[in-house]
Design a protein around this motif. Sequence first.
Motif, mmCIF file in Angstrom:
data_model
loop_
_atom_site.group_PDB
_atom_site.id
_atom_site.type_symbol
_atom_site.label_atom_id
_atom_site.label_comp_id
_atom_site.label_asym_id
_atom_site.label_seq_id
_atom_site.Cartn_x
_atom_site.Cartn_y
_atom_site.Cartn_z
ATOM 1 N N GLY A 7 14.052 28.010 -12.676
ATOM 2 C CA GLY A 7 13.714 28.602 -11.387
ATOM 3 C C GLY A 7 14.600 28.225 -10.225
ATOM 4 N N LEU A 8 15.813 27.703 -10.504
ATOM 5 C CA LEU A 8 16.719 27.398 -9.393
ATOM 6 C C LEU A 8 17.288 28.683 -8.811
ATOM 7 C CD1 LEU A 8 18.770 24.321 -10.686
ATOM 8 C CD2 LEU A 8 16.696 24.356 -9.298
ATOM 9 N N LEU A 9 17.452 28.692 -7.483
ATOM 10 C CA LEU A 9 18.083 29.845 -6.837
ATOM 11 C C LEU A 9 19.594 29.786 -7.069
ATOM 12 C CD1 LEU A 9 16.081 29.715 -3.508
ATOM 13 C CD2 LEU A 9 15.643 31.161 -5.503
ATOM 14 N N GLU A 10 20.278 30.880 -6.693
ATOM 15 C CA GLU A 10 21.715 30.945 -6.965
ATOM 16 C C GLU A 10 22.463 29.795 -6.301
ATOM 17 O OE1 GLU A 10 25.402 34.052 -6.707
ATOM 18 O OE2 GLU A 10 23.494 34.675 -5.861
ATOM 19 N N GLY A 11 22.128 29.563 -5.015
ATOM 20 C CA GLY A 11 22.795 28.493 -4.281
ATOM 21 C C GLY A 11 22.515 27.127 -4.896
ATOM 22 N N GLN A 12 21.251 26.925 -5.276
ATOM 23 C CA GLN A 12 20.887 25.644 -5.890
ATOM 24 C C GLN A 12 21.621 25.457 -7.211
ATOM 25 O OE1 GLN A 12 16.646 26.525 -5.914
ATOM 26 N NE2 GLN A 12 16.273 24.725 -4.617
ATOM 27 N N THR A 13 21.690 26.547 -8.001
ATOM 28 C CA THR A 13 22.370 26.473 -9.289
ATOM 29 C C THR A 13 23.798 25.999 -9.093
ATOM 30 O OG1 THR A 13 21.075 28.365 -10.023
ATOM 31 C CG2 THR A 13 23.023 27.797 -11.330
ATOM 32 N N PHE A 14 24.448 26.599 -8.087
ATOM 33 C CA PHE A 14 25.838 26.236 -7.844
ATOM 34 C C PHE A 14 25.938 24.779 -7.415
ATOM 35 C CE2 PHE A 14 29.656 25.812 -5.324
ATOM 36 C CZ PHE A 14 30.590 26.381 -6.163
ATOM 37 N N ARG A 15 25.073 24.405 -6.457
ATOM 38 C CA ARG A 15 25.187 23.084 -5.836
ATOM 39 C C ARG A 15 24.804 21.958 -6.801
ATOM 40 N NH1 ARG A 15 21.755 23.989 -1.893
ATOM 41 N NH2 ARG A 15 20.331 22.365 -2.573
ATOM 42 N N ILE A 16 23.729 22.178 -7.545
ATOM 43 C CA ILE A 16 23.179 21.084 -8.343
ATOM 44 C C ILE A 16 23.751 21.086 -9.761
ATOM 45 C CG2 ILE A 16 21.034 20.039 -9.178
ATOM 46 C CD1 ILE A 16 19.615 21.525 -6.885
ATOM 47 N N VAL A 17 24.018 22.280 -10.303
ATOM 48 C CA VAL A 17 24.355 22.354 -11.725
ATOM 49 C C VAL A 17 25.847 22.624 -11.949
ATOM 50 C CG1 VAL A 17 23.903 23.551 -13.898
ATOM 51 C CG2 VAL A 17 22.044 23.167 -12.260
ATOM 52 N N LEU A 18 26.360 23.729 -11.368
ATOM 53 C CA LEU A 18 27.716 24.162 -11.721
ATOM 54 C C LEU A 18 28.792 23.322 -11.056
ATOM 55 C CD1 LEU A 18 27.268 28.042 -11.618
ATOM 56 C CD2 LEU A 18 27.170 26.495 -13.573
ATOM 57 N N PHE A 19 28.661 23.145 -9.727
ATOM 58 C CA PHE A 19 29.740 22.499 -8.981
ATOM 59 C C PHE A 19 30.040 21.077 -9.457
ATOM 60 C CE2 PHE A 19 31.504 20.345 -5.212
ATOM 61 C CZ PHE A 19 32.675 21.067 -5.116
ATOM 62 N N PRO A 20 28.988 20.226 -9.629
ATOM 63 C CA PRO A 20 29.298 18.855 -10.065
ATOM 64 C C PRO A 20 30.038 18.827 -11.402
ATOM 65 C CG PRO A 20 27.024 19.017 -9.324
ATOM 66 C CD PRO A 20 27.553 20.414 -9.396
ATOM 67 N N GLN A 21 29.679 19.734 -12.300
ATOM 68 C CA GLN A 21 30.361 19.748 -13.592
ATOM 69 C C GLN A 21 31.767 20.311 -13.467
ATOM 70 O OE1 GLN A 21 27.953 20.782 -17.089
ATOM 71 N NE2 GLN A 21 26.397 21.456 -15.638
ATOM 72 N N ALA A 22 31.906 21.341 -12.598
ATOM 73 C CA ALA A 22 33.223 21.948 -12.406
ATOM 74 C C ALA A 22 34.205 20.922 -11.850
ATOM 75 C CB ALA A 22 33.117 23.152 -11.469
ATOM 76 N N VAL A 23 33.745 20.141 -10.849
ATOM 77 C CA VAL A 23 34.627 19.145 -10.240
ATOM 78 C C VAL A 23 35.147 18.195 -11.297
ATOM 79 C CG1 VAL A 23 34.654 17.145 -8.714
ATOM 80 C CG2 VAL A 23 33.666 19.285 -7.932
ATOM 81 N N ARG A 24 34.230 17.764 -12.187
ATOM 82 C CA ARG A 24 34.660 16.836 -13.222
ATOM 83 C C ARG A 24 35.713 17.476 -14.132
ATOM 84 N NH1 ARG A 24 29.797 13.352 -15.363
ATOM 85 N NH2 ARG A 24 29.480 13.329 -13.120
ATOM 86 N N LEU A 25 35.561 18.766 -14.367
ATOM 87 C CA LEU A 25 36.524 19.450 -15.234
ATOM 88 C C LEU A 25 37.902 19.545 -14.592
ATOM 89 C CD1 LEU A 25 34.469 22.481 -16.647
ATOM 90 C CD2 LEU A 25 35.327 20.513 -17.916
ATOM 91 N N VAL A 26 37.939 19.708 -13.259
ATOM 92 C CA VAL A 26 39.223 20.036 -12.633
ATOM 93 C C VAL A 26 39.892 18.845 -11.946
ATOM 94 C CG1 VAL A 26 38.611 22.452 -12.299
ATOM 95 C CG2 VAL A 26 38.171 20.814 -10.468
ATOM 96 N N VAL A 27 39.290 17.655 -12.027
ATOM 97 C CA VAL A 27 39.924 16.518 -11.350
ATOM 98 C C VAL A 27 41.392 16.324 -11.756
ATOM 99 C CG1 VAL A 27 39.938 13.988 -11.259
ATOM 100 C CG2 VAL A 27 37.902 15.236 -10.619
ATOM 101 N N PRO A 28 41.738 16.409 -13.065
ATOM 102 C CA PRO A 28 43.156 16.254 -13.396
ATOM 103 C C PRO A 28 44.034 17.297 -12.695
ATOM 104 C CG PRO A 28 41.820 16.114 -15.367
ATOM 105 C CD PRO A 28 40.903 16.558 -14.272
ATOM 106 N N SER A 29 43.565 18.545 -12.639
ATOM 107 C CA SER A 29 44.353 19.591 -11.979
ATOM 108 C C SER A 29 44.498 19.307 -10.496
ATOM 109 C CB SER A 29 43.689 20.958 -12.156
ATOM 110 O OG SER A 29 43.506 21.221 -13.521
ATOM 111 N N ILE A 30 43.431 18.772 -9.881
ATOM 112 C CA ILE A 30 43.495 18.477 -8.452
ATOM 113 C C ILE A 30 44.498 17.362 -8.192
ATOM 114 C CG2 ILE A 30 42.186 17.580 -6.492
ATOM 115 C CD1 ILE A 30 39.769 19.066 -7.594
ATOM 116 N N VAL A 31 44.473 16.341 -9.054
ATOM 117 C CA VAL A 31 45.448 15.260 -8.896
ATOM 118 C C VAL A 31 46.864 15.821 -9.019
ATOM 119 C CG1 VAL A 31 46.299 13.101 -9.878
ATOM 120 C CG2 VAL A 31 43.854 13.486 -9.688
#
Lengths: 215, 292
Positions: free
Chosen positions: B190-214
């Motif tokens: 029952g998470l809303l779209e914004g919540q899904t992004f903030r709580i679920v997708l974004f934290p995992q995405a950041v972890r995936l892209v840290v090497p690319s960001i560096v």
Amino acid sequence: MVEVIQHHLGALFAGLGTSLQIAGIAVLGAFVVGSIIAICRISPIGPLRAAGLVYVEIFRNIPVMSLIILVVYALPQLNIRFGFMRSVLVALILVGGSFVCEALRSGVNAVGSGQIEAGRAIGLGFGELLRLVVLPQAFRTVVQPLVTVVIGIFLSSSLAGVVGVMDLAQAANQINTLDALGLSVYIVAAVLYVAVALAIAWVGGRIERAVRILR
Amino acid sequence: MSAVGASVPRVRQSSHMSAGSLFDAPGPRGRRVVLVVTIASVLLIVAAIAAAVHRLSVTGQLDASRWQLFGEPAIRLYLLKALGRTLLAAGGAALIGLPLGVVLAVMRLSRNRIVHVLGVCLVEFFRAVPLLLIIYIFFFALPKYGINPDLFWKLTIPIGLCAGATLAEVFRAGVLAVPHGQREAAAAIGLLEGQTFRIVLFPQAVRLVVPSIVAQVVILLKDTTLGYAVSYSELQNSAQLLTAIQPLSLVQTYFVVSVVYVLINVAISQAASYLDRRWQAGRHTDRFATIQ
């Protein structure tokens, strides 16, 4: 305002022509240099592999600006003179070559090891294996990375203006100092850059779709 | 698991799997060819280095007098301070680029068509325009409209804008790389779209892209050299000022500065690929390598 811009359109297009010329020659040169270095880096010859690695690490990591300055101001002290335009070309080709090399190498690495083993199993040598099996597949997977490199070279050609070559960015600058047009002339220049970059990306997309391997 | 593994006969790995797999272990004739070409290439490389050293020495560039200035504490301090300003500019640009990248990525991923199109346009524009042109706009056009920040920001804002557009694509790739089930699971509880992004997708995405960001930091550092074009006294520009005072050490100064850039960038790239290998999540690096 519009008339003033129209008045300067010729100068802007001349600048665009120079930018395209620099980028075109640099891209060709970078493809040649990059292919040679890539072959060195995957060859069975240890020293060539090492030399290729050193080349790539240097020229992928040096800022284009620093390299242009080295070629334009430092090399003449060693009695090596190119002139401004050719100096920029040398710098862009050296840097572009390292990126082309890495793109090609990633393509070679992406070719399935089964393909390579099959080629070896039917008795192909290193040269034949590259020519008949690896490179035709590698080139197809690297279209997108190569397009990125080509656009990068085109955008980097704007640094030519810093050493006095009248490219598109520099033409916009000069018109601005002459007529104080403010933003408008820069926006026209920006639109031209974006148009060319998008055109390169579009052509790249067409090429990629045409040569794509459907598995 | 281990019982199954034990029953499978172990296949001996070829001793050279990566680059070596392109060629068989050479036979006697192949070994001779490799030996000859190896010797020839060593000779060629040595000859090239010798020619370069010879050229440097006949033009007097290897004279100790021309290198002496790097031993002087004042000059070292001057160059270190300039390097500090380079790092400061890169840091300032990162401060702008990172949040901007997140915002642009969110815009591009938005289901609202207008926001989405605006995001696409902004990203494509700043990726397709040369950084130098935007710097020129901040230096020569915007002041006429009363927008005239510090020299520092007139350099770092453009770098940040371009970096933001590139980072947006990195973040977007990261969000898209998060397994689909995560989004569905979020919707199921029952998470809303914004919540899904903030709580679920974004934290995992950041972890995936840290090497690319560096890896992007390398591009930021390179971009700061454009300070040379607008006389912001970062490392490259300071080197030019130094050559004006010490014209005899021009080659040496530019050489040393370039070596500094290369060493720093190699170190950052190594760190990025170390993170990449450790986290096994870096398929984005190559796509976003640009030569700027």
